[in-house]
Design a protein around this motif. Sequence first.
Motif, mmCIF file in Angstrom:
data_model
loop_
_atom_site.group_PDB
_atom_site.id
_atom_site.type_symbol
_atom_site.label_atom_id
_atom_site.label_comp_id
_atom_site.label_asym_id
_atom_site.label_seq_id
_atom_site.Cartn_x
_atom_site.Cartn_y
_atom_site.Cartn_z
ATOM 1 N N THR A 32 0.791 -1.231 0.000
ATOM 2 C CA THR A 32 0.000 0.000 0.000
ATOM 3 C C THR A 32 0.822 1.278 0.000
ATOM 4 O OG1 THR A 32 -0.162 -0.132 2.408
ATOM 5 C CG2 THR A 32 -1.957 -1.112 1.124
ATOM 6 N N ASP A 33 2.069 1.228 0.475
ATOM 7 C CA ASP A 33 2.875 2.449 0.551
ATOM 8 C C ASP A 33 4.345 2.115 0.320
ATOM 9 O OD1 ASP A 33 3.828 4.981 0.932
ATOM 10 O OD2 ASP A 33 3.290 5.124 3.056
ATOM 11 N N PRO A 34 4.719 1.757 -0.922
ATOM 12 C CA PRO A 34 6.105 1.366 -1.194
ATOM 13 C C PRO A 34 7.066 2.554 -1.122
ATOM 14 C CG PRO A 34 4.887 1.509 -3.238
ATOM 15 C CD PRO A 34 3.885 1.706 -2.136
ATOM 16 N N GLN A 35 8.281 2.248 -0.732
ATOM 17 C CA GLN A 35 9.372 3.213 -0.790
ATOM 18 C C GLN A 35 10.372 2.730 -1.839
ATOM 19 O OE1 GLN A 35 11.009 4.405 3.140
ATOM 20 N NE2 GLN A 35 9.429 3.072 3.990
ATOM 21 N N LEU A 36 11.228 3.634 -2.287
ATOM 22 C CA LEU A 36 12.251 3.296 -3.278
ATOM 23 C C LEU A 36 13.575 3.884 -2.822
ATOM 24 C CD1 LEU A 36 13.080 2.163 -6.054
ATOM 25 C CD2 LEU A 36 12.316 4.320 -7.071
ATOM 26 N N VAL A 37 14.582 3.025 -2.682
ATOM 27 C CA VAL A 37 15.907 3.452 -2.222
ATOM 28 C C VAL A 37 16.946 2.970 -3.228
ATOM 29 C CG1 VAL A 37 17.617 3.338 -0.384
ATOM 30 C CG2 VAL A 37 15.178 3.336 0.195
ATOM 31 N N ILE A 38 17.715 3.898 -3.809
ATOM 32 C CA ILE A 38 18.764 3.567 -4.773
ATOM 33 C C ILE A 38 20.108 3.626 -4.063
ATOM 34 C CG2 ILE A 38 19.753 4.065 -7.032
ATOM 35 C CD1 ILE A 38 16.758 3.396 -7.054
ATOM 36 N N ALA A 46 18.183 -1.191 -6.383
ATOM 37 C CA ALA A 46 16.964 -0.455 -6.045
ATOM 38 C C ALA A 46 16.191 -1.323 -5.067
ATOM 39 C CB ALA A 46 16.138 -0.178 -7.297
ATOM 40 N N LEU A 47 16.033 -0.867 -3.836
ATOM 41 C CA LEU A 47 15.361 -1.629 -2.794
ATOM 42 C C LEU A 47 13.962 -1.082 -2.551
ATOM 43 C CD1 LEU A 47 18.608 -1.398 -1.967
ATOM 44 C CD2 LEU A 47 17.842 -2.774 -0.047
ATOM 45 N N ILE A 48 13.044 -1.990 -2.224
ATOM 46 C CA ILE A 48 11.672 -1.617 -1.878
ATOM 47 C C ILE A 48 11.442 -2.036 -0.425
ATOM 48 C CG2 ILE A 48 9.274 -1.672 -2.641
ATOM 49 C CD1 ILE A 48 11.212 -0.935 -4.877
ATOM 50 N N PRO A 49 11.949 -1.258 0.544
ATOM 51 C CA PRO A 49 11.809 -1.669 1.952
ATOM 52 C C PRO A 49 10.382 -1.466 2.452
ATOM 53 C CG PRO A 49 12.842 0.482 1.825
ATOM 54 C CD PRO A 49 12.668 0.015 0.404
ATOM 55 N N SER A 50 9.946 -2.360 3.322
ATOM 56 C CA SER A 50 8.601 -2.256 3.877
ATOM 57 C C SER A 50 8.480 -3.144 5.104
ATOM 58 C CB SER A 50 7.555 -2.679 2.839
ATOM 59 O OG SER A 50 6.259 -2.688 3.392
ATOM 60 N N ALA A 51 7.682 -2.699 6.056
ATOM 61 C CA ALA A 51 7.411 -3.502 7.250
ATOM 62 C C ALA A 51 6.278 -4.485 7.019
ATOM 63 C CB ALA A 51 7.080 -2.597 8.428
ATOM 64 N N THR A 52 5.533 -4.305 5.923
ATOM 65 C CA THR A 52 4.423 -5.194 5.584
ATOM 66 C C THR A 52 4.692 -5.844 4.231
ATOM 67 O OG1 THR A 52 3.212 -3.374 4.540
ATOM 68 C CG2 THR A 52 2.791 -3.794 6.882
ATOM 69 N N SER A 53 3.860 -6.802 3.857
ATOM 70 C CA SER A 53 4.026 -7.523 2.596
ATOM 71 C C SER A 53 2.907 -7.177 1.621
ATOM 72 C CB SER A 53 4.040 -9.035 2.833
ATOM 73 O OG SER A 53 5.132 -9.421 3.625
ATOM 74 N N GLY A 54 3.224 -7.231 0.333
ATOM 75 C CA GLY A 54 2.224 -6.988 -0.696
ATOM 76 C C GLY A 54 2.850 -7.054 -2.068
ATOM 77 N N VAL A 55 2.022 -7.096 -3.092
ATOM 78 C CA VAL A 55 2.501 -7.142 -4.478
ATOM 79 C C VAL A 55 2.974 -5.755 -4.892
ATOM 80 C CG1 VAL A 55 1.866 -7.603 -6.871
ATOM 81 C CG2 VAL A 55 0.942 -9.029 -5.040
ATOM 82 N N VAL A 56 4.134 -5.697 -5.523
ATOM 83 C CA VAL A 56 4.689 -4.417 -5.972
ATOM 84 C C VAL A 56 5.385 -4.626 -7.309
ATOM 85 C CG1 VAL A 56 6.909 -4.718 -4.801
ATOM 86 C CG2 VAL A 56 6.051 -2.403 -5.231
ATOM 87 N N LEU A 57 5.404 -3.572 -8.111
ATOM 88 C CA LEU A 57 6.104 -3.563 -9.390
ATOM 89 C C LEU A 57 7.269 -2.596 -9.282
ATOM 90 C CD1 LEU A 57 6.136 -4.330 -12.481
ATOM 91 C CD2 LEU A 57 4.818 -2.234 -12.846
#
Length: 262
Positions: A52-58, A109-120
């Motif tokens: 629901t709220d992805p982040q993007l870290v390069i 490129a990392l998609i860090p998150s404390a929860t799980s979900g489908v992401v592109l």
Amino acid sequence: LINVSTRTISGPGSQTLILGFIINGGSKSLVMRAVGPGLIPVAPNLAGSVLTDPQLVINDGSGVVQSNDNWGGAASLRNAFASVGAFPLVDTSLDAAIAANLNPKAYTALIPSATSGVVLSEVYDADTSEAPAGRLINVSGRAQVGTGDNVLIVGFIIRGDTSKQILIRAIGPELNTQFGVPGALMDPQLDLHQGSTILQHNDDWGGGTALTTAFSQAGAFALSSPKDAAIVATLPEGVYTVVVSGVGNTSGVALVEVYELP
């Protein structure tokens, strides 16, 4: 290689989606996105299951180069999406995006998150030159591989007048034995698609000489387990998809790699 995208489940710890890419020859303009809520308009079946709220870290190995949480509807990013042919995002969506000019080196490129979900996760070549100095020569995605709609899907685009020889690998057991990644997918298989057509399939690369030579040519790390999967394909300009799943509907963490062979 001008574009790579990875769609899978991303979550905490070793389940974090990590997209890797290497720029060679010169700097390159890229558009990078982590899309969760923005998937629902184009794939309504994913409603209720997206991140629901992805982040993007390069990261370039020495530290964070850029990061974003909520792209905010910026006109510059909206224009950048259109220029590379990326589908639009709602201005108020909680998706993440970055447009940057990066020096030649390896990045993650990392998609860090404390929860799980489908992401592109997406990386687009945004250079407008007919012959840009910088090229994407290797892309990879490491993530949790599930079953059904939650398999690991990596898309890539080849542009050019001549066919390219491409090495593709799906790695599970070696992640555990060589890198100590917990929960690795112990028997991955890969399918190379163009549209609805399966061009090649592999389950267990088997340790053959031809593939071992290709690993060395690409600068890829050696594989000791015969249970990882790998193929070499000569591909013309076009759009391709790699689907990585577990034999027998198994699940776990896997790494899929796409290398341009010299």
